[in-house]
Design an enzyme around this catalytic site. Sequence first.
Site, PDB file in Angstrom:
ATOM      1  N   TRP A 197       0.822  -1.216   0.000  1.00 38.70           N
ATOM      2  CA  TRP A 197       0.000   0.000   0.000  1.00 38.70           C
ATOM      3  C   TRP A 197       0.855   1.265   0.000  1.00 38.70           C
ATOM      4  CZ3 TRP A 197      -4.744   2.203  -0.048  1.00 38.70           C
ATOM      5  CH2 TRP A 197      -4.852   3.479   0.510  1.00 38.70           C
ATOM      6  N   MET A 198       0.392   2.290  -0.744  1.00 34.35           N
ATOM      7  CA  MET A 198       1.055   3.605  -0.695  1.00 34.35           C
ATOM      8  C   MET A 198      -0.001   4.695  -0.574  1.00 34.35           C
ATOM      9  SD  MET A 198       3.516   5.416  -3.538  1.00 34.35           S
ATOM     10  CE  MET A 198       2.288   5.887  -4.735  1.00 34.35           C
ATOM     11  N   ASN A 199       0.240   5.703   0.296  1.00 34.88           N
ATOM     12  CA  ASN A 199      -0.523   6.945   0.166  1.00 34.88           C
ATOM     13  C   ASN A 199       0.448   8.116   0.046  1.00 34.88           C
ATOM     14  OD1 ASN A 199      -0.936   5.948   3.153  1.00 34.88           O
ATOM     15  ND2 ASN A 199      -1.413   8.094   3.386  1.00 34.88           N
ATOM     16  N   ASP A 200       0.302   9.156   0.828  1.00 33.64           N
ATOM     17  CA  ASP A 200       0.993  10.432   0.602  1.00 33.64           C
ATOM     18  C   ASP A 200       2.472  10.338   0.203  1.00 33.64           C
ATOM     19  OD1 ASP A 200      -1.290  10.708   2.095  1.00 33.64           O
ATOM     20  OD2 ASP A 200      -0.362  11.875   3.679  1.00 33.64           O
TER      21      ASP A 200
ATOM     22  N   GLN B 290       4.136   7.220   2.222  1.00 38.28           N
ATOM     23  CA  GLN B 290       3.416   6.438   3.219  1.00 38.28           C
ATOM     24  C   GLN B 290       3.267   5.024   2.679  1.00 38.28           C
ATOM     25  OE1 GLN B 290       1.580   7.813   6.511  1.00 38.28           O
ATOM     26  NE2 GLN B 290       3.715   8.280   6.061  1.00 38.28           N
TER      27      GLN B 290
ATOM     28  N   PHE C 167       4.003   8.688  10.152  1.00 38.83           N
ATOM     29  CA  PHE C 167       3.081   9.417   9.280  1.00 38.83           C
ATOM     30  C   PHE C 167       3.854  10.413   8.402  1.00 38.83           C
ATOM     31  CE2 PHE C 167      -1.504   9.214  11.198  1.00 38.83           C
ATOM     32  CZ  PHE C 167      -1.510   7.849  11.032  1.00 38.83           C
ATOM     33  N   SER C 168       3.086  11.216   7.669  1.00 35.68           N
ATOM     34  CA  SER C 168       3.683  12.081   6.642  1.00 35.68           C
ATOM     35  C   SER C 168       4.563  13.185   7.212  1.00 35.68           C
ATOM     36  CB  SER C 168       2.564  12.709   5.811  1.00 35.68           C
ATOM     37  OG  SER C 168       1.935  11.689   5.083  1.00 35.68           O
TER      38      SER C 168
ATOM     39  N   ARG D 175      -0.329  16.964  12.722  1.00 32.84           N
ATOM     40  CA  ARG D 175       0.578  16.087  11.960  1.00 32.84           C
ATOM     41  C   ARG D 175       1.117  16.723  10.679  1.00 32.84           C
ATOM     42  NH1 ARG D 175      -4.569  13.574  11.764  1.00 32.84           N
ATOM     43  NH2 ARG D 175      -5.562  13.687   9.714  1.00 32.84           N
TER      44      ARG D 175
ATOM     45  N   GLU E 218      -4.688  18.721   6.248  1.00 30.35           N
ATOM     46  CA  GLU E 218      -3.603  17.731   6.274  1.00 30.35           C
ATOM     47  C   GLU E 218      -2.489  18.188   5.318  1.00 30.35           C
ATOM     48  OE1 GLU E 218      -5.761  13.545   7.300  1.00 30.35           O
ATOM     49  OE2 GLU E 218      -5.696  14.012   5.195  1.00 30.35           O
TER      50      GLU E 218
HETATM   51  C1  FRU Z   1      -3.157  12.204   4.499  1.00 32.30           C
HETATM   52  C2  FRU Z   1      -2.872  11.535   5.828  1.00 32.30           C
HETATM   53  C3  FRU Z   1      -1.894  12.341   6.639  1.00 32.30           C
HETATM   54  C4  FRU Z   1      -1.272  11.302   7.522  1.00 32.30           C
HETATM   55  C5  FRU Z   1      -1.200  10.115   6.606  1.00 32.30           C
HETATM   56  C6  FRU Z   1      -1.331   8.803   7.289  1.00 32.30           C
HETATM   57  O1  FRU Z   1      -3.565  11.354   3.502  1.00 32.30           O
HETATM   58  O2  FRU Z   1      -4.049  11.347   6.540  1.00 32.30           O
HETATM   59  O3  FRU Z   1      -2.502  13.404   7.335  1.00 32.30           O
HETATM   60  O4  FRU Z   1      -0.022  11.700   7.980  1.00 32.30           O
HETATM   61  O5  FRU Z   1      -2.247  10.270   5.669  1.00 32.30           O
HETATM   62  O6  FRU Z   1      -1.068   7.747   6.438  1.00 32.30           O
END
Ligand code: FRU
Length: 628
Positions: free
Chosen positions: A146-149, A165, A205-206, A270, A322
């Site tokens: 999985w990948m996000n930010d 992430q 986290f980010s 955050r 965010e």
């Molecule tokens: C944004 C977020 C950030 C957080 C991260 C967690 O997409 O919610 O605020 O640091 O994702 O994965």
Amino acid sequence: MKTTISNISKILLMGIATTFGWAGCQSGPKTGFTLEHQGDTLTLVHITEPARYLLLPVEERSAEGQVCLVTGDPADTDMDIRLAKEKTDYFVPFELPAGTGEATVRIRKTPQNALCWKEMKLSDTFDTANRDKFRPVYHHTPLYGWMNDANGLVYKDGEYHLYFQYNPYGSVWGNMHWGHSVSRDLVHWEPLPVALARDTMGHIFSGSSVVDAANSAGYGAGSIVSFYTSASDKNGQIQCMAHSNDNGRTFTKYEKNPVLTPFDGLKDFRDPKVFWYAPEEKWVMIVSADKEMRFYSSDNLKDWTYMSAFGEGYGVQPSQFECPDMVELPVNGDENNKKWALIVNINPGCLFGGSATQYFTGNFDGTRFTCDTKPETVKWLDWGKDHYATVCFSNTPGRVIAMPWMSNWQYANIIPTQQFRSANALPRELTMYSEGKDIYLAANPVKELETLRRETKEMPPFTVEAGKDVTIDTLFAGNDGAFEIEISLSAARTEVAGLRLMNGQGEEVAIYLDKKAGKLVMDRVHSGIVDFGKNSIPHEKEAHDNRIANSINYVDDFALATWGPLSGAADHTLRIFADKCSVKLFLDGGKVAMTNLVFPNEPYNRLQFYSQGGSYRVNSLNLYKLGL
Ligand code: FRU
């Protein structure tokens, strides 16, 4: 030859070669490891032969179990892994210590009758060859998981570092690490090992990275210093620091972390963004603090002093702030007239539901950001539905390069891929321009992306009359879905100037200029697979904001059209980028950018132009087949 994700995958196409088998209380050969079940919720896996990985079977619908490599070190950390109960969706590699072959893995909250005990196996290799039909050709993705930010974006010594992430133990959100890829041209990305792993303090986290040229933090001039939020139920959300002296490959976490905690015990605190404020020779940190951004300053990157806050009541209301960023840019290229843009990612709040990126323009005096516009003014960096957590690379003098995450929290966890989930959108260069009394950001794909052009077709100009569609039957022979279209058109004498990207299965994306409504529209209602959430079952307990559970309102959330503003001008330019699972538009030099995911059952390979209520002229049309 440059190393790319796709040829790295080929290199790694080694297969799951060495399997030592399973054993313990279950039937099967007793080689490699034994299982010691202590009741229904605790099992010890005793590894007795050397192997690089314990390959763990994952079933995405299972509840999370806790998996920990037991070394006796207080830093031993549980990872949440959805171990297979009834069926194995895929395997994830759990790394074992190199050496003797003696190791103990403790697994909690996974019942004795679960399938995983039979399926887990030892291996020296892990197969990362691509298995996903929708894996993009030229957008960055993690090899698996999985990948996000995008996180910690920084340029140093010819390399762009993209941290992100990352969950290495499944293709849904969890176990936040900073994954890492590196590029010399923002086009070819080389996957590197995880840079920061979840630890006993919390998820990673980010956050952001800087090059500490003046050695403010004392780790050596030129070290990369990164800031992230450590997030856990126990400690809440607190800001931490780590540094790297090997060009971002490995990091040492600061022994006195955290460097910043919320003065009022705020729960949502955050995504620290740190930058150098040259006029006062100090560092500034922006932290998203629920519905505002808080500004701090520091001389040594370790001690931070609160300065101000901005955002309460500004932009879309109410929305969670965010991933902040703030950049200073010349307006219309005039170096004597610079303005600041504060980028604020919000979730929810997108015009079309879920997550999106807004920004505010104004001034920053070293202490306080003041916005030029009224609180109710909303400016969007992108008008699609799949552009989020967008932040910029630090240390790129003369250029501001933003890197979005190409998904939306409404459905990010259930898009129809499995080996990996989520890609980045295209890196884009931000510039500032004025229109009337106001100032805006334009976003254009970085020029390096032109190196992707493999084949070019330049079409002669033509007119599109109402009721007489103009169709290009085949964009490219062997089109695998990766292409770019550049159009300039005059649409003074029509109501709707449109085009369709189509495939042989009746699936299409319609893109049109609705002159009457003053809108540029992208419609993905019939784009392909749009109901992928239909069979998803929300998990009873979710680690983060109930995000997976929130994903079930699938049809309305995905099958829709998005729109952005269209000026009244007669002439327009449009750049369209398509890849396996996305379509992006850039209108009139990036004044409107629009990024949307699509999942066609086969690549779009036909282009049809149509007009309603008049005719329009296509003055130039260039088609490019793209490839790495
Ligand atoms: C944004 C977020 C950030 C957080 C991260 C967690 O997409 O919610 O605020 O640091 O994702 O994965």
